[in-house]
Design an enzyme around this catalytic site. Sequence first.
Site, PDB file in Angstrom:
ATOM      1  N   THR A 212      35.534 -11.974 -59.690  1.00 45.61           N
ATOM      2  CA  THR A 212      36.229 -11.158 -58.682  1.00 45.61           C
ATOM      3  C   THR A 212      37.691 -11.002 -59.102  1.00 45.61           C
ATOM      4  O   THR A 212      38.342 -11.964 -59.508  1.00 45.61           O
ATOM      5  CB  THR A 212      36.120 -11.781 -57.276  1.00 45.61           C
ATOM      6  N   ASP A 238      46.162  -9.488 -45.524  1.00 41.86           N
ATOM      7  CA  ASP A 238      46.063 -10.925 -45.804  1.00 41.86           C
ATOM      8  C   ASP A 238      44.775 -11.144 -46.618  1.00 41.86           C
ATOM      9  O   ASP A 238      43.685 -10.883 -46.112  1.00 41.86           O
ATOM     10  CB  ASP A 238      46.009 -11.685 -44.469  1.00 41.86           C
ATOM     11  N   ASP A 244      35.383 -15.434 -49.902  1.00 37.07           N
ATOM     12  CA  ASP A 244      34.280 -15.957 -49.087  1.00 37.07           C
ATOM     13  C   ASP A 244      33.436 -14.809 -48.532  1.00 37.07           C
ATOM     14  O   ASP A 244      32.201 -14.889 -48.512  1.00 37.07           O
ATOM     15  CB  ASP A 244      34.826 -16.807 -47.934  1.00 37.07           C
ATOM     16  N   GLY A 279      43.615 -14.491 -41.594  1.00 32.12           N
ATOM     17  CA  GLY A 279      42.808 -15.710 -41.461  1.00 32.12           C
ATOM     18  C   GLY A 279      41.541 -15.649 -42.280  1.00 32.12           C
ATOM     19  O   GLY A 279      41.233 -14.622 -42.895  1.00 32.12           O
ATOM     20  N   SER A 283      38.367 -13.164 -40.314  1.00 32.19           N
ATOM     21  CA  SER A 283      38.357 -11.936 -41.132  1.00 32.19           C
ATOM     22  C   SER A 283      36.985 -11.626 -41.732  1.00 32.19           C
ATOM     23  O   SER A 283      36.795 -10.549 -42.307  1.00 32.19           O
ATOM     24  CB  SER A 283      39.391 -12.061 -42.265  1.00 32.19           C
TER      25      SER A 283
END
Length: 296
Positions: A212, A238, A244, A279, A283
């Site tokens: 990534t 952000d 994740d 966050g 998110s």
Amino acid sequence: MSTTPKEFAFDVVVVGSANLDLVATLDHLPKPGETIVALGYAEHAGGKGVNQAVACARMGARTAFVGCVGNDDAGVFLRGVLENEGIDTTMLRVVDMPTGRAFINVDSRGENEIVVISGANTQVGIAHDALVLPMARVVLMQLEIPLTTVRNALQLARRNGALTVLNPAPFKALDAGVLSLVDVIVPNETESAACGGTQALLDAGVKTVLTTLGERGVVINTHTSATSIAPHQVSAVDTVGAGDAFIGALSAELARGATISDAAAVGAVAGALATTVRGAVPSLPTQFSVRSAINK
Ligand code: ADP
């Protein structure tokens, strides 16, 4: 509609860490010996295992979490967070150590410093007779639990016919004995460099390397091919949680039988959407928002 064969009780089993994140907002980070008063404070569910399990569940995967918490309020809180997302916690064990915690200081410029207390996470797969994994199409792991557990879980997953996905974060040196059991490894650029690069991972026996690249998207490498997935365009506020979200969506799509490049394309949209909300857990996007963004 899931195309997962009936014999798999779950689409994705995550074997990983569960932490309570304690976040202090500060004017500046303290120097050694300095005591400062925080401007704000918040507690969140965290740990790469929990974050990625929530990411899978929000993408519609039937998800189970294998991990450990302590016999304390943080453990009760984390179990509740997982269960609220519809994640199976039958294999979330309570052990005689404190629940894992991350003390996170963030200053006014967004710089941070983090201290992790591994606590109960050190016991995942260790303090009972044998690691048992429910049958799953995909077994997903990170490196916030003991490496011997990662190796055992990879072996068990292979024996059960599961596809194995490993996010090598935070970086730990992995030998070919571990890497040869990995179907799909998902490092970011920093982790890839620490692992010795794509070719070293392929040479050690990993079948597919998905690297990534943040706002530059994703590269997919196998022994015989190299392809890129373009980033989905967003206004990022952000980037916490992007990796994740990517891995959760990727794993959920692989469990549905998608090809790696189709699954990575969905993951790239999920990763991009995660950057539009502050966050980690807050998110992580839902399947509905990811499909809507794809169909726009
Ligand atoms: P990590 O959080 O683990 O460092 P990345 O920052 O590489 O992971 O993000 C994971 C994926 O999320 C990227 O490969 C990309 O597809 C997507 N992504 C991350 N940041 C952006 C961004 N600013 N714009 C678009 N997509 C992004």
